[in-house]
Design a protein around this motif. Sequence first.
Motif, short mmCIF file in Angstrom:
data_model
loop_
_atom_site.label_atom_id
_atom_site.label_comp_id
_atom_site.label_asym_id
_atom_site.label_seq_id
_atom_site.Cartn_x
_atom_site.Cartn_y
_atom_site.Cartn_z
N ILE A 19 0.83 -1.22 0.00
CA ILE A 19 0.00 0.00 0.00
C ILE A 19 0.87 1.27 0.00
O ILE A 19 1.96 1.30 0.59
N ALA A 20 0.35 2.33 -0.67
CA ALA A 20 1.17 3.52 -0.92
C ALA A 20 1.22 4.48 0.26
O ALA A 20 0.64 5.56 0.23
N ASP A 21 1.90 4.05 1.34
CA ASP A 21 2.39 5.04 2.31
C ASP A 21 3.87 4.76 2.53
O ASP A 21 4.42 3.82 1.96
N PRO A 65 -12.28 14.66 2.69
CA PRO A 65 -11.60 13.68 3.54
C PRO A 65 -10.72 12.69 2.77
O PRO A 65 -10.34 11.67 3.32
N GLY A 66 -10.41 12.97 1.52
CA GLY A 66 -9.54 12.06 0.77
C GLY A 66 -9.77 12.23 -0.71
O GLY A 66 -10.81 12.76 -1.14
N VAL A 67 -8.80 11.75 -1.49
CA VAL A 67 -8.90 11.91 -2.94
C VAL A 67 -9.93 10.94 -3.54
O VAL A 67 -10.71 11.33 -4.40
N VAL A 68 -9.95 9.70 -3.06
CA VAL A 68 -10.90 8.75 -3.64
C VAL A 68 -12.35 9.19 -3.39
O VAL A 68 -13.15 9.24 -4.33
N PRO A 69 -12.70 9.58 -2.15
CA PRO A 69 -14.06 10.10 -1.97
C PRO A 69 -14.33 11.32 -2.85
O PRO A 69 -15.45 11.50 -3.34
N SER A 70 -13.32 12.15 -3.07
CA SER A 70 -13.51 13.35 -3.90
C SER A 70 -13.76 12.99 -5.37
O SER A 70 -14.55 13.64 -6.05
N VAL A 100 -4.26 0.88 -13.99
CA VAL A 100 -4.38 2.10 -13.20
C VAL A 100 -4.90 1.79 -11.79
O VAL A 100 -5.47 0.71 -11.54
N TYR A 101 -4.68 2.72 -10.90
CA TYR A 101 -5.07 2.66 -9.48
C TYR A 101 -6.46 2.02 -9.33
O TYR A 101 -7.46 2.57 -9.83
N PRO A 102 -6.56 0.87 -8.65
CA PRO A 102 -7.81 0.09 -8.64
C PRO A 102 -9.07 0.85 -8.23
O PRO A 102 -10.13 0.64 -8.86
N HIS A 118 1.27 8.94 -13.03
CA HIS A 118 0.47 7.72 -13.16
C HIS A 118 0.90 6.61 -12.19
O HIS A 118 2.06 6.20 -12.17
N ASN A 119 -0.08 6.16 -11.43
CA ASN A 119 0.07 4.98 -10.57
C ASN A 119 -0.61 3.82 -11.28
O ASN A 119 -1.81 3.93 -11.57
N PRO A 120 0.05 2.72 -11.60
CA PRO A 120 1.32 2.24 -11.09
C PRO A 120 2.52 2.41 -12.03
O PRO A 120 3.62 2.01 -11.67
N SER A 146 -8.68 15.17 -12.78
CA SER A 146 -7.25 14.90 -12.78
C SER A 146 -6.75 14.61 -11.36
O SER A 146 -6.70 15.50 -10.52
N ASP A 147 -6.42 13.34 -11.14
CA ASP A 147 -5.92 12.92 -9.83
C ASP A 147 -4.41 13.19 -9.80
O ASP A 147 -3.63 12.48 -10.42
N GLU A 148 -4.03 14.25 -9.08
CA GLU A 148 -2.62 14.66 -9.05
C GLU A 148 -2.04 14.48 -7.65
O GLU A 148 -1.18 15.24 -7.21
N ILE A 149 -2.50 13.44 -6.97
CA ILE A 149 -2.03 13.20 -5.59
C ILE A 149 -0.52 12.95 -5.54
O ILE A 149 0.12 13.23 -4.54
N HIS A 150 0.05 12.44 -6.65
CA HIS A 150 1.50 12.16 -6.66
C HIS A 150 2.32 13.31 -7.26
O HIS A 150 3.50 13.13 -7.57
N SER A 151 1.69 14.47 -7.46
CA SER A 151 2.35 15.53 -8.23
C SER A 151 3.64 16.07 -7.61
O SER A 151 4.50 16.58 -8.33
N SER A 208 -0.98 14.17 1.54
CA SER A 208 -0.93 12.85 2.18
C SER A 208 0.20 11.95 1.68
O SER A 208 0.89 11.34 2.49
N LYS A 209 0.39 11.85 0.36
CA LYS A 209 1.49 11.02 -0.15
C LYS A 209 2.82 11.72 0.11
O LYS A 209 3.78 11.12 0.56
N THR A 210 2.84 13.01 -0.22
CA THR A 210 4.09 13.77 -0.16
C THR A 210 4.74 13.74 1.23
O THR A 210 5.95 13.58 1.35
C1 LIG Z 1 -3.58 7.82 -7.74
C2 LIG Z 1 -4.09 7.76 -6.32
N1 LIG Z 1 -5.21 8.43 -6.00
C3 LIG Z 1 -5.70 8.41 -4.75
C4 LIG Z 1 -5.06 7.69 -3.75
C5 LIG Z 1 -5.65 7.63 -2.37
O1 LIG Z 1 -6.09 8.85 -1.95
P1 LIG Z 1 -6.90 9.01 -0.59
O2 LIG Z 1 -6.23 8.14 0.43
O3 LIG Z 1 -6.76 10.46 -0.29
O4 LIG Z 1 -8.31 8.62 -0.87
C6 LIG Z 1 -3.90 6.97 -4.06
C7 LIG Z 1 -3.25 6.17 -3.02
O5 LIG Z 1 -2.44 5.33 -3.27
C8 LIG Z 1 -3.40 7.02 -5.36
O6 LIG Z 1 -2.29 6.37 -5.72
#
Ligand SMILES: Cc1ncc(COP(=O)(O)O)c(C=O)c1O
Length: 404
Positions: free
Chosen positions: A41-43, A99-104, A125-127, A177-179, A205-210, A240-242
């Motif tokens: 998991i990505a932490d 409260p998070g990128v996925v909910p957003s 791509v990210y499941p 891009h993840n992965p 545009s999911d830029e959580i890894h930017s 969160s990732k950074t």
């Molecule tokens: C591309 C991507 N988006 C979102 C998330 C998770 O975001 P959050 O925990 O804020 O929902 C991850 C976590 O690995 C991710 O890689």
Amino acid sequence: MIKNNITFDFDQRISRHATGSVKWDALGKVFGSEDILPLWIADMDFPSPEAVSTKLNERASHPIYGYNTQESSLYQSIIEWLKRRHGWEIEKDWILFAPGVVPSITLSILALSEPGDGIIIQPPVYPPFFDSIKDNNREVVENPLVFKDSLYEIDFEDLDKKLSNPKNKLLLLCSPHNPVGRVWREEELRKIYELCQKYKVDVLSDEIHSDLVFDGHKHTVFASLGTPICKQSVTFMAASKTFNVAGLNFSFIIVPCKRRRALIEGWMHRLHMNRNNLFGVLATEVAYQEGNAWLDALLSYLEENADVLVDFVKTRLIGVKVNKPEGTYLAWLDFRAYFTDAKELEHFLVHTAKVGLNSGGNFGIQGKGFARINLATQRSVLLEALTRIEKALKLKLSETTKHL
Ligand SMILES: Cc1ncc(COP(=O)(O)O)c(C=O)c1O
């Protein structure tokens, strides 16, 4: 490692056992075995910047944790971070907290599309991208990445075709891009921009890894490319990732278009998603204000880990392939010379190699025979995991030759 005369030690192992860590404490539940080294998991296995833990400890020492406000200093820290690190100038009104990128992402899908609409993604791509679409009765439309000249690329001909279908209303971009670890070049993003404008498709545009981009590469915020597309895009970001604060559940959405913002806010109200985690808010603000030198040092360490991985795979995991990621702390290992069945590869990694990686099959059918490894750990842990895989592959090869 020294940055701006400050020393950062990313080599020091800190046990995460019994901290409620999904990565380390849920191994039995996730992999069916406790006896594995987790790089999934990505932490990160690194402590957050000292300024973050000091701030959180300070606040935690006051024993009342009631509802909190969002100070204007939080907005300011985000605005300044985006300008300083990404050259993107935004307005305060464009920012929504979540409260998070996925909910957003899920919320934005609900707000900007209708049941039955197609939403384009670029697998592998990210499941959760698949789930956010399917769970809300929208249709997953795949524009698979293609592997060309040892790099994952976007198939623009296919993207044009998918975008031209009026049923397909949104493109969900993963940037970086993840992965596969691509940091999309500006010209690639411009091509997407032109096509989306042509067909009037909005971009999520999911830029959580930017912030996690290696030397020689540059993250371009998709919405920064120009005014029309800026209005047609929604950007998801977080500290969160950074800064390794994912457990604090706080992120933000940037929506320059007033109409689209109202639609997303409408769904936030409907779901009563208008409160944010007190500690997430504090951590984000202080990390953006004081985390620059720490992040620069982290990026150097992560890139060295990526180099160690690539070298190890090339010289000692014969038959396995990997590309050096351009960003993120994730790498995409190709085991197809040994396994084409996702379950068999998973079984081999967990039970023979005793490492916990993410199964490639979860990232789309394109991921069969692949596994995702998380490089955000001490180099000694990374080397231990790779050595375990090396030994397991040798065992597999010797068993295969025995049966010949
Ligand atoms: C591309 C991507 N988006 C979102 C998330 C998770 O975001 P959050 O925990 O804020 O929902 C991850 C976590 O690995 C991710 O890689």
